[in-house]
Design a protein around this motif. Structure first.
Motif, PDB file in Angstrom:
ATOM      1  N   SER A 126     -15.814  26.636  -6.014  1.00 33.96           N
ATOM      2  CA  SER A 126     -16.961  26.480  -5.094  1.00 33.96           C
ATOM      3  C   SER A 126     -18.293  27.023  -5.602  1.00 33.96           C
ATOM      4  CB  SER A 126     -16.502  27.351  -3.907  1.00 33.96           C
ATOM      5  OG  SER A 126     -16.232  28.645  -4.248  1.00 33.96           O
ATOM      6  N   LYS A 127     -18.017  28.196  -6.438  1.00 33.32           N
ATOM      7  CA  LYS A 127     -19.114  28.680  -7.228  1.00 33.32           C
ATOM      8  C   LYS A 127     -19.813  27.688  -8.194  1.00 33.32           C
ATOM      9  CE  LYS A 127     -17.923  33.629  -6.395  1.00 33.32           C
ATOM     10  NZ  LYS A 127     -17.741  35.036  -7.054  1.00 33.32           N
ATOM     11  N   THR A 128     -18.842  27.184  -8.837  1.00 34.68           N
ATOM     12  CA  THR A 128     -19.508  26.152  -9.814  1.00 34.68           C
ATOM     13  C   THR A 128     -20.178  24.952  -9.246  1.00 34.68           C
ATOM     14  OG1 THR A 128     -17.656  26.547 -11.503  1.00 34.68           O
ATOM     15  CG2 THR A 128     -18.602  24.399 -11.609  1.00 34.68           C
ATOM     16  N   THR A 129     -19.552  24.375  -8.235  1.00 35.97           N
ATOM     17  CA  THR A 129     -20.324  23.421  -7.387  1.00 35.97           C
ATOM     18  C   THR A 129     -21.559  23.768  -6.900  1.00 35.97           C
ATOM     19  OG1 THR A 129     -18.172  22.524  -6.755  1.00 35.97           O
ATOM     20  CG2 THR A 129     -19.909  21.943  -5.233  1.00 35.97           C
ATOM     21  N   SER A 130     -21.707  25.169  -6.098  1.00 33.53           N
ATOM     22  CA  SER A 130     -22.986  25.561  -5.523  1.00 33.53           C
ATOM     23  C   SER A 130     -24.045  25.613  -6.675  1.00 33.53           C
ATOM     24  CB  SER A 130     -22.503  26.711  -4.832  1.00 33.53           C
ATOM     25  OG  SER A 130     -23.648  27.564  -4.531  1.00 33.53           O
TER      26      SER A 130
END
Length: 986
Positions: free
Chosen positions: A544-548
């Protein structure tokens, strides 16, 4: 026929000249009750309550002279000399502030100058919003006690220190000057502010307003005058609801004269170079007579707001349009002779071409005029569209900027701008936007320049959407809003053009070195905080953090700030991998099969040659990005003992990532492994530069380990002592220096702690000072601080102070076409070999400095240099060791640190200070690719975790744990971390 004498405040009548000489008169008229009226032809009347005298002059000229003399006599009779005498008590008020005539009897009460009658007439022509003219003798009611004291305190001398600080002798006037000369000079002086002394805060509205609020609480009315007429707002908000404006602050502080000055300037206009600008505009709008075009177009009603919604075909009306002699006319049909409306090309300021199908008609364009109106036209024909757009552009763009019309532009027009070399007044420039390139022509020259918007270091909007700041490399451009309607369109199109435009590498936001910003920022962050992280790139971060993070980079990579604590190393590394996996066409472009097949070549030299051939076939951005990534991976594997990621492990991870495969083809990993292991050969890398880079990384890692072992702070930061201006105990600042901190960031943090405001032309800089060697070196603003701290000896320290030579150096560099210099200097060499110093005296030598090398010749006529050194290996310090007795005080020390076995020092002396500055400026310019000082708008503090402002200047000594642990923590603060590293190395 009578003999008439006008004297003072009376008119005397005599029978003839002899009676006048004898003193025998008919009567005298008290002019305080008189009035002069024009009559027929050469006659006029002097009326009094008791009698009317009719006079007839011999000529019209004599009539005018007599009437003027009598009117002056009436003025003298009505005047009250008390005010004039009090104002004349100030010596400078006894001469006219403009022409120098004696005993001036008029004044401009808002400009605070005393002027003569002739100059007063020209002041009146400016209008009361510029100059409010009053008589010292007749306008008794306006002269309050406060206003009189204000003129006594300021006086013409102080007023002209502001208004006439830069008057060229050729433009000054005197009491004999003509009305035309006076008008020209007074207009330039007060309406345009051409000669005024610009306040240091000029151009910074917020700072000007704050300074005004502070000034009105003091007695310095001259400072208030300067602030008001450099742009400070009379009614600005003070920040205190109890005293909301400067006038209320002045009243509360008991400053009556300040309040009077503010009251006189409630409606005054700020001086602007409008007359100059108008002249430029008239020169620009010389429509070419040969440009003609006609045909049918579809038109909507004109608008005063931007078009934000799609206009259907029903909103357009078919019109016959004609462009001829600089006039665009549109008719109901081609049969009509009377146009429905006209657009004069000299009033057009912008032409915008919309994307296809933006509106009901496939192709549309917008015309913006000086009167803030927008005209929307459409057609379905590409040829018709191109013909009209080019014809209109050629009709309103001047010849000096006609090169802009040749581009396939999206938007073209006129804008106001300021550049980094002249921030005092806005100029007019012509701009054209094509894809992601902004072309422009400025300064009335035909030279076209360009800004690559995707390579901007900064793009920001200031002052409520009225200033657009563009920073690229060494250039800073401030584009101003002259009209809100077309400027809002410029902002949106430039912002869109500066963002990533697609999914290929070349369409990304790029650094100055043509590397995608996302790649550059991720590599930089991992180099600083993740090289020793076990399993770097093998571990996956949170999805999720990578995508964001990846979405943030794709939206605007320039605005993403990676910070330790806010972002985890594994999340950043995963973002970089995903970027390369998702990028369209991949980093190897269409040649990826050739790269894979190269692994089958058995001969090592042939294989390297093939890799180099393929590398040169790549697009420029792909090639540079690949080199940057492999350089980074090479550094990562050099620390494999800590991170467990050797060349083979990195190849396993990045092979499928870069070739965008499923990992089944082992050849992808082989290619990456070859590129990393043979990085120096394939990419033709300078081994000395690579070693320097690895040494810096090693120093940072060692410092992080050493500091972490003390338990005094988080790993990655290093506490050190920095001095402000000079080495004194009172000037100490204990700073926590992260590995990423630059000299510019350190300078800003020191100034921020001491609440020092950096004013215009305040060149604050961080210096490395060596007391033992009597020398100092200003750090380049982008130079990392931590490696410098690592290299400091016991006799050295760092200080933040003003660089007094920087302005002269910048002016010199701006005047240079090439980064070169040559000339004679006195030279002395010292070699430190095996701890022994060997040197000789100073001798004259001839030097040639280029962007790459410094060469020494025995004399000017010599063809072969005695010595030659690469500039990149040299450190240049100001000053020479006193014990060497240098022949002049203008010298510098050069240290060559390239040689491992010995350390060389060279001492060079110049004959003058200016010569030394020129050499030093050329050195810095050559070592930093011409970039020696940051642009104005980029000198903004980088957002980082500064210390809590409540701590003031308290030293950063982390205290935690028990009493015994606290004592150890304090003791650890004084430990020489560099000594710890040296001991560890030993």
């Amino acid at each position: 026929k009578l003999y008439v004498v006008v004297s003072g405040d009376k008119v005397f009548l005599y029978k003839n000249y002899d009676d006048y000489k004898s003193g025998i008169g008919i009567t005298s008229v008290e002019m305080n009750l008189g009035n002069v009226k024009d009559s027929d032809r050469r006659s006029f009347d002097l009326t009094t309550p008791y009698k009317t005298f009719s006079f007839i002059a011999d000529t019209d000229t004599e009539k005018d002279d007599w009437m003027e003399a009598m009117l002056q006599s009436i003025g003298d009779a009505l005047s009250n000399t008390e005010v004039a005498e009090r104002i004349w008590e100030e010596k400078s008020n006894r001469t006219c502030a403009d022409c120098g005539d004696s005993k001036p009897e008029w004044a401009s009460v808002n400009l605070c100058v005393v002027i003569c009658k002739k100059c007063a007439g020209e002041h009146r022509s400016l209008g009361p919003n510029i100059s409010k003219v009053r008589s010292l003798k007749m306008d008794r009611k306006i002269w309050t006690e406060e206003l009189i004291q204000l003129f006594q305190q300021i006086g013409n001398c102080k007023a002209n220190m502001f208004w006439a600080a830069n008057v060229p002798p050729s433009e000054a006037i005197d009491c004999e000057s003509s009305s035309r000369e006076r008008r020209r000079f007074i207009t330039a002086k007060y309406k345009e502010g051409k000669y005024r002394r610009y306040h240091l805060l000029f151009g910074n509205q917020e700072a000007l307003n704050k300074a005004l609020c502070a000034a009105v609480e003091t007695s310095d009315v001259a400072e208030t005058l300067s602030l008001l007429f450099c742009g400070a707002e009379v009614g600005c908000f003070s920040g205190d609801p109890r005293y909301p404006n400067p006038s209320a602050l002045a009243e509360e502080a008991g400053q009556r004269l300040q309040k009077e000055l503010l009251a006189q300037n409630r409606s005054s206009e700020i001086p602007r170079l409008e007359s100059t600008r108008d002249t430029v505009v008239k020169q620009y709008y010389m429509p070419p007579q040969s440009i003609t075009c006609n045909g049918f177009l579809y038109k909507t009603a004109s608008m005063v707001r931007p078009v934000t919604e799609k206009r259907a075909k029903e909103d357009f009306s078919r019109r016959w349009c004609v462009l001829n002699d600089g006039v665009f006319s549109y008719y109901e049909s081609d049969k009509n002779s009377t146009p429905n409306g006209e657009l004069k090309m000299r009033e057009v300021v912008c032409l915008s071409v919309n994307k296809r199908d933006t509106h009901g008609y496939e192709r549309t364009f917008e015309i913006y005029t000086e009167s803030e109106r927008l005209y929307l036209f459409g057609t379905d024909s590409a040829d018709t569209m191109e013909e009209w757009v080019k014809s209109i552009a050629k009709s309103f763009v001047p010849r000096t900027a006609e090169a802009l019309v040749d581009h396939d532009f999206e938007r073209i027009g006129r804008l106001q701008y300021k550049d980094g070399l002249n921030l005092e007044c806005a100029k007019v420039g012509w701009f054209a936007l094509t894809n992601s390139t902004l072309f422009y022509c400025i300064d009335d020259t035909e030279k076209e320049e360009a800004i690559q918007l995707r390579k901007l270091q900064e793009l920001s909007i200031q002052s409520d959407n009225e200033v657009l700041v563009l920073v690229e490399g060494r250039r800073t451009l401030y584009i101003h809003a002259e009209r809100k309607l077309d400027f809002s369109g410029w902002i949106s199109t430039i912002q869109r053009a500066s963002s990533s435009a697609g999914d290929t590498l070349t369409e990304q936001q790029l650094t100055e070195g043509d590397i995608p910003v996302i790649v550059d920022k991720c590599i930089d962050y991992i180099t600083q905080y993740g090289l020793t992280s076990e399993g770097i790139y093998r571990k996956s971060g949170q999805n999720s953090k990578t995508t964001s993070l990846l979405d943030s980079f794709r939206k605007d990579a320039r605005s993403v700030k990676l910070k330790e604590g806010d972002h985890q190393v594994d999340d950043v590394s995963n973002t970089l991998k995903r970027f390369f996996r998702d990028i369209k066409e991949g980093i190897f472009s269409k040649f990826y099969e050739d790269w894979l097949q190269t692994t089958a070549i058995n001969d090592e030299n042939q294989q390297v040659q093939q890799y180099q051939n393929l590398l040169n076939k790549l697009p420029k951005v792909n090639k540079l990005t690949l080199q940057s990534l492999i350089n980074h991976l090479y550094c990562v594997q050099r620390f494999s003992d800590e991170n467990q990621m050797n060349t083979h492990n990195l190849a396993i991870v990045f092979g499928p990532t870069l070739f965008q495969t499923d990992g089944q083809d082992y050849k992808a990993g082989r290619v990456v492994e070859d590129l990393i292991s043979r990085y120096v050969v394939i990419f033709d890398v300078d081994e000395q530069q690579l070693k320097k880079r690895l040494d810096e990384i090693s120093a940072i890692i060692k410092l992080k380990i050493a500091v972490a072992s003390t338990g005094t702070q988080q790993a990655g930061d290093f506490i050190c002592t920095i001095y402000l201006e000079e080495k004194k105990a009172d000037n100490e600042q204990h700073i926590k220096v992260p590995a990423s901190m630059t000299a510019e960031e350190l300078t800003f943090e020191i100034l921020d702690r001491r609440k020092i405001i950096m004013r215009e032309k305040d060149y604050w800089c961080c210096f490395e000072v060596n007391e033992k060697e009597d020398m100092e070196r200003p750090l380049h603003y982008s130079e990392k601080v931590l490696p410098v701290l690592h290299s400091l000896g016991t006799d050295s320290y760092m200080v933040v102070k003003k660089h007094i030579s920087m302005e002269a150096m910048l002016i010199y560099i701006a005047s240079k076409v090439n980064v070169t210099k040559h000339g004679m200097m006195k030279f002395r060499e010292e070699r430190i070999l095996l701890g022994l110093s060997t040197s000789a005296g100073f001798h004259d030598r001839y030097f040639i400095l280029t962007s790459n090398t410094l060469r020494l010749y025995k004399e000017v006529r010599s063809h072969k240099p005695e010595k030659e050194w690469p500039v990149k290996n040299l450190k240049v310090y100001l000053g020479i060791k006193k014990k060497f007795r240098p022949p002049t005080c203008w010298g510098f020390t050069i240290v060559n640190e390239a040689e491992r076995a010995e350390k060389q020092h060279w001492y060079l002396c110049c004959d003058t200070q200016q010569e030394m500055r020129e050499w030093f400026a050329t050195f810095i310019c050559a070592q930093n690719e011409g970039n020696i000082w940051p642009s104005e708008s980029s000198r903004v503090k980088v957002s980082r975790a500064f210390q809590d402002s409540r701590l003031g200047s308290i030293s950063l000594i982390p205290l935690r744990g028990s009493a015994s642990q606290i004592r150890k923590s304090v003791a650890a603060f004084s430990v020489d971390h560099l000594a710890m590293i040296r001991n560890e190395d030993a």
